[in-house]
Motif scaffolding. Sequence first.
Motif, PDB file in Angstrom:
ATOM      1  N   ALA A 170       7.119   2.888   9.414  1.00 42.40           N
ATOM      2  CA  ALA A 170       6.109   1.898   9.016  1.00 42.40           C
ATOM      3  C   ALA A 170       6.488   1.306   7.661  1.00 42.40           C
ATOM      4  O   ALA A 170       5.641   1.064   6.812  1.00 42.40           O
ATOM      5  N   ARG A 171       7.784   1.121   7.490  1.00 45.53           N
ATOM      6  CA  ARG A 171       8.267   0.635   6.203  1.00 45.53           C
ATOM      7  C   ARG A 171       8.007  -0.868   6.072  1.00 45.53           C
ATOM      8  O   ARG A 171       7.981  -1.594   7.057  1.00 45.53           O
ATOM      9  N   ARG A 172       7.818  -1.292   4.822  1.00 43.91           N
ATOM     10  CA  ARG A 172       7.476  -2.686   4.571  1.00 43.91           C
ATOM     11  C   ARG A 172       8.439  -3.307   3.561  1.00 43.91           C
ATOM     12  O   ARG A 172       9.059  -2.612   2.765  1.00 43.91           O
ATOM     13  N   LYS A 173       8.521  -4.628   3.623  1.00 37.88           N
ATOM     14  CA  LYS A 173       9.302  -5.405   2.665  1.00 37.88           C
ATOM     15  C   LYS A 173       8.409  -6.493   2.075  1.00 37.88           C
ATOM     16  O   LYS A 173       7.471  -6.953   2.727  1.00 37.88           O
ATOM     17  N   PRO A 174       8.719  -6.939   0.857  1.00 32.70           N
ATOM     18  CA  PRO A 174       7.921  -8.024   0.277  1.00 32.70           C
ATOM     19  C   PRO A 174       8.422  -9.388   0.743  1.00 32.70           C
ATOM     20  O   PRO A 174       9.597  -9.550   1.087  1.00 32.70           O
ATOM     21  N   ALA A 199       2.879  -7.076  -1.580  1.00 34.39           N
ATOM     22  CA  ALA A 199       3.001  -7.912  -0.389  1.00 34.39           C
ATOM     23  C   ALA A 199       3.960  -9.058  -0.647  1.00 34.39           C
ATOM     24  O   ALA A 199       4.652  -9.529   0.260  1.00 34.39           O
ATOM     25  N   GLY A 202       7.442   2.890   1.864  1.00 34.78           N
ATOM     26  CA  GLY A 202       6.458   3.349   2.839  1.00 34.78           C
ATOM     27  C   GLY A 202       7.028   4.429   3.738  1.00 34.78           C
ATOM     28  O   GLY A 202       8.201   4.805   3.650  1.00 34.78           O
ATOM     29  N   GLU A 215      12.655  -1.842   0.664  1.00 37.01           N
ATOM     30  CA  GLU A 215      11.678  -1.264   1.595  1.00 37.01           C
ATOM     31  C   GLU A 215      10.982  -0.081   0.942  1.00 37.01           C
ATOM     32  O   GLU A 215      11.540   0.571   0.060  1.00 37.01           O
ATOM     33  N   GLY A 252       4.712  -1.632  -4.640  1.00 33.63           N
ATOM     34  CA  GLY A 252       4.713  -1.909  -3.202  1.00 33.63           C
ATOM     35  C   GLY A 252       4.006  -3.219  -2.863  1.00 33.63           C
ATOM     36  O   GLY A 252       3.076  -3.240  -2.057  1.00 33.63           O
ATOM     37  N   GLY A 254      -1.255  -2.830  -0.502  1.00 32.25           N
ATOM     38  CA  GLY A 254      -0.462  -3.795   0.250  1.00 32.25           C
ATOM     39  C   GLY A 254      -0.805  -5.235  -0.015  1.00 32.25           C
ATOM     40  O   GLY A 254      -0.271  -6.128   0.647  1.00 32.25           O
ATOM     41  N   LYS A 279      -1.050  -8.937   5.709  1.00 30.56           N
ATOM     42  CA  LYS A 279      -0.524  -7.601   5.446  1.00 30.56           C
ATOM     43  C   LYS A 279      -1.538  -6.570   5.913  1.00 30.56           C
ATOM     44  O   LYS A 279      -2.737  -6.727   5.700  1.00 30.56           O
TER      45      LYS A 279
END
Length: 332
Positions: A290-294, A260, A286, A284, A258, A207, A331
């Motif tokens: 608990a999904r993430r975006k940059p 940051a 993950g 997105e 994936g 991350g 992050k």
Amino acid sequence: MAVHERDDEGVPAGAGLTTGEVARRLGVAPTTVRTWDRRYGLGPDAHTGGRHRRWTAGDMARLERMCALTATGIAPAEAARMVRGDAPPEAVPARPAADAAPRPAVRARSRAGSGLRLGDVRQECKGIARAALRLDAAALDELLEAAIDEHGLVTAWTEVIMPTLQAVGRKWESSGEKYVEVEHFLSWHVSGALRRSTPSAIADRPGAITVLACVPGENHTLSLEVLAAALAERGLPVRMFGGALPVESLVTAVRRTGPAAVGLWAQSRTTASRPLAQHVAAMEWGLRGARRKPVVLTIGPGWAGRTSAGLPRPAGLAEAVTLLESVVSHKP
């Protein structure tokens, strides 16, 4: 208490410059200055106590003439004779008559010695520009690495390397096709100096990766290279993909790493694509819930007036580094 004044060349009156400082201003290696001293008698006129020699403005003027003569192809021994006044009168450029109207004073820091207008910049710019104009690889590498060691990567780039690159760029733009080889030569050696000044590998942290790439159609990578080096210097893992990365490849790289943050460089307004930046920012990955975006940074002059909310555009290297450090630190 006496106040130490400086002469027109920026040399402290009564003190003088060290051999290393002289070499940086001239754009040559210190060993070259010592060789000219030992072999050709172009050392300082005055001798001070101690082991270290000090060079005055008059000494510098002789060495600058030596540089100018050897740059035209004159052998060093012959150039030294001309500088010392040993050459036949016809071989030495005529001096203006004593009663001729004096020329306006020129700031020593304003030119690189061959028509490059540098403006009011650090003295190191002058030496680097001269070394680049002479295509002197050894001196150029030494001067670039000395600037990075002395000032740190961000300051060296902002206050030394970039002004010199910009001056070279202005010179070839105003001279037709002349000096293109100087710009390519300088850029290549800057790229090498950046790689040598940073750690060879930074351990990944989940991350915390930053992806850096030029948008499709954009091949100017040097500014991204210095950003990658500055992040690595701070222990932040980077994936650098260089010039003109196709859209499909950029999307694949983001999904696989994936990150940051993603930095997209555009030099020209014709290559900057806001829809592409928005698409990457919406990606997105993950586990569900608990999904993430940059965070997507739009970097470079091509993005001027083309950014939107959620796509930060740092104004320069220092701001980009600070922003990315903040993104990574927040992050999970």
